[in-house]
Design an enzyme around this catalytic site. Sequence first.
Site, PDB file in Angstrom:
ATOM      1  N   ASP A   1       0.816  -1.210   0.000  1.00 31.86           N
ATOM      2  CA  ASP A   1       0.000   0.000   0.000  1.00 31.86           C
ATOM      3  C   ASP A   1       0.848   1.259   0.000  1.00 31.86           C
ATOM      4  OD1 ASP A   1      -2.579   1.371   0.286  1.00 31.86           O
ATOM      5  OD2 ASP A   1      -1.855   1.898   2.281  1.00 31.86           O
TER       6      ASP A   1
ATOM      7  N   MET B   1      -7.336   5.742   3.327  1.00 32.64           N
ATOM      8  CA  MET B   1      -7.539   6.861   2.400  1.00 32.64           C
ATOM      9  C   MET B   1      -6.350   7.090   1.474  1.00 32.64           C
ATOM     10  SD  MET B   1     -10.563   7.951   2.969  1.00 32.64           S
ATOM     11  CE  MET B   1     -10.479   9.435   1.983  1.00 32.64           C
ATOM     12  N   ARG B   2      -5.282   6.302   1.639  1.00 28.15           N
ATOM     13  CA  ARG B   2      -4.118   6.548   0.802  1.00 28.15           C
ATOM     14  C   ARG B   2      -4.438   6.344  -0.673  1.00 28.15           C
ATOM     15  NH1 ARG B   2      -0.434   3.727   3.380  1.00 28.15           N
ATOM     16  NH2 ARG B   2       0.565   5.477   4.405  1.00 28.15           N
ATOM     17  N   ALA B   3      -5.283   5.367  -0.984  1.00 28.47           N
ATOM     18  CA  ALA B   3      -5.624   5.103  -2.383  1.00 28.47           C
ATOM     19  C   ALA B   3      -6.302   6.316  -3.014  1.00 28.47           C
ATOM     20  CB  ALA B   3      -6.527   3.877  -2.480  1.00 28.47           C
TER      21      ALA B   3
END
Length: 706
Positions: free
Chosen positions: A199, A280-282
Amino acid sequence: MTTPHDTTPQYPFTAVVGMDDLRLALLLNAVSPAVGGVLVRGEKGTAKSTAVRALSALMPAVDVVAGCRFACAPAAPDPGCPDGPHGTGGAEERPTRMVELPVGASEDRLVGALDIERALSEGVKAFEPGLLADAHRGILYVDEVNLLHDHLVDLLLDAAAMGASYVEREGVSVRHAARFLLVGTMNPEEGELRPQLLDRFGLTVEVAASREPGLRVEVVRRRLAYDADPAGFAARWADEEDALRRRIAAARALLPDVALGDAALRQIAATCAAFEVDGMRADIVMARTATALAAWAGRTEVAEEDVRQAALLALPHRRRRNPFDAPGLDEDKLDRTLEEFGADQDPGGDDDPEPEPEGPDDGPGGGGPDGGGCPPQDGGPDGSAAAPELPHQQEREAPKEEPAAPGQDGEAGQPQEPAGQDAPGAGGEAAAVGATEPFRTRRLDVPGLGEGADGRRSRARTAHGRTTGARRPHGALGKLHLAATVQAAAPHQRVRGRSGPGLVVRRDDLREAVREGREGNLVLFVVDASGSMAARKRMSAVKGAVLSLLLDAYQRRDKIGMITFRGTGAELALPPTSSVEAGAARLEQLPTGGRTPLSEGLLRAHEVLRVERMRDASRRPLVVVVTDGRATGGPEPVVRAARAARLLAGAGTASVVVDCEAGPVRLGLAGELARELQGTAITLDELRADSVSALVRTVQGNRKAA
């Protein structure tokens, strides 16, 4: 290591044939390093490294403070730079660096090292920069990133996320800026990265050698031409390289002016929600990628096709829920989501409701350096055949058909029904059955204290873990044991003429901490696939147990191997590897039937371990035999099986027998086998970590009892 200044020119980026997604992902990171880097997954020999190294020649030169080891920018030097503060000294221009991190690098080599001796005796922060400092404002390339130790990957990705590196040793701390374009490559056959580490990479791409003969011919032709005359080959592609270099600079300049509207943000959020990605990184990576795509195409507004391509690059590796899930994205579902949330995003707009099949390479003016594509390669400078341009959405190759599982048909060519037990002279096979749902298993330990690779299974002396003592360093000082160092130096202060507050410390006084943690082991599965195991529900449960143990091995950072035995012999179904996915695939296709050559399976295990000890003597093995304990076929099968078991025990091999015997009447054969192996026997129920009958037993305890 920093890429050496070699007179041989790099292979040109624009001369790379195919691999459109890879080239696009690298270029987007060159335009906007905030995207977060690229993880390149692919089989060996697909020019992953060639493409990454070629990118460095396209990056703009950087201005640095003269003499600064940390590449501070003259206009905005790092206020915390260890070489600072910087005054109004001179500046110099140098090419963008590409720094390579070797798989065997130490922590000090990566983040830098403090001179503890000078820190104790003089109170100064003498710091030797590491590779993260060398890579600041450049490219950090990690080949085979999946083979790096986990703690190095953590340090690397933390620095990439924070833009800074911190080095702390016994209360002495140094910080410096570390912003770089991170590129990692890996071969999934050699093991996966943990999902939480996956991720941290902004984008991921899958690369594979083309199956088109024409493209393969062109790859070979260009490579041979480069090897024969690197300088001449590079000169023939110089114009294309310059055009692409200018386009990167133009896209960088345009990037701050690109608008990411609310409609595009809604599509990004809806897509991440639809594919159930964690955190929320995506969403953030997709937003940055879509913005970079628009700048790359020469536009100042993010369009739907930018969001689509950003999803294809940023989401596949974030959808994995367990190590057996293959990265990927359902493109039909993606299109439906974009259509649903994009229908009212621009009421009255002039855009065609149908998404364009081409993207940033179809900008104003079409392909080419001024129009939105990679420099056209039709009829290249060397007169070669055309290589495909970078498309906005690439046509994916259809997945290769999996070969039919062996043993789908019997020896006579007719399907065989699963046999419930061994039958004299039986040689038929039962079709492979699926596994039950995996479950959390007990931890199975190897006895004693090892010194293998860091992991999470057996006790070992490691670089990380709890401190259990101190010793004189062998070679470079590792983790300092401060109390032991002071204790060693204290008796000699008067003789050494100490007169001030500082402690007079010599090299012989230094002590490093001895730490105890856990290691990863080689877990070798020896699986009984004979007719006595072939009852469909029973074999399904056995496969579920092995699958659970494979998942446990993945989580504990083990290498695994798999031997199966049935009929007249044993087969090494999976040579020792770090790829548990390969083990799961072999298990899924495993057929059953025939007699039970238990001795052959154990002898094959002994031979495999003998070879592995020569390759990696520090990695201790654990043999897990999955069987009901029967031994049939050949002369004196029971005697031969006992003799083979004693051979393994005599070599000091730790072992566990998973007893698969079923039915109201139990013969206890698996328990007898465990005693011959000087190991332990557990039933399928006892293998579960949450089982009431799962007593706190380890291999060590059972060996003592034996």
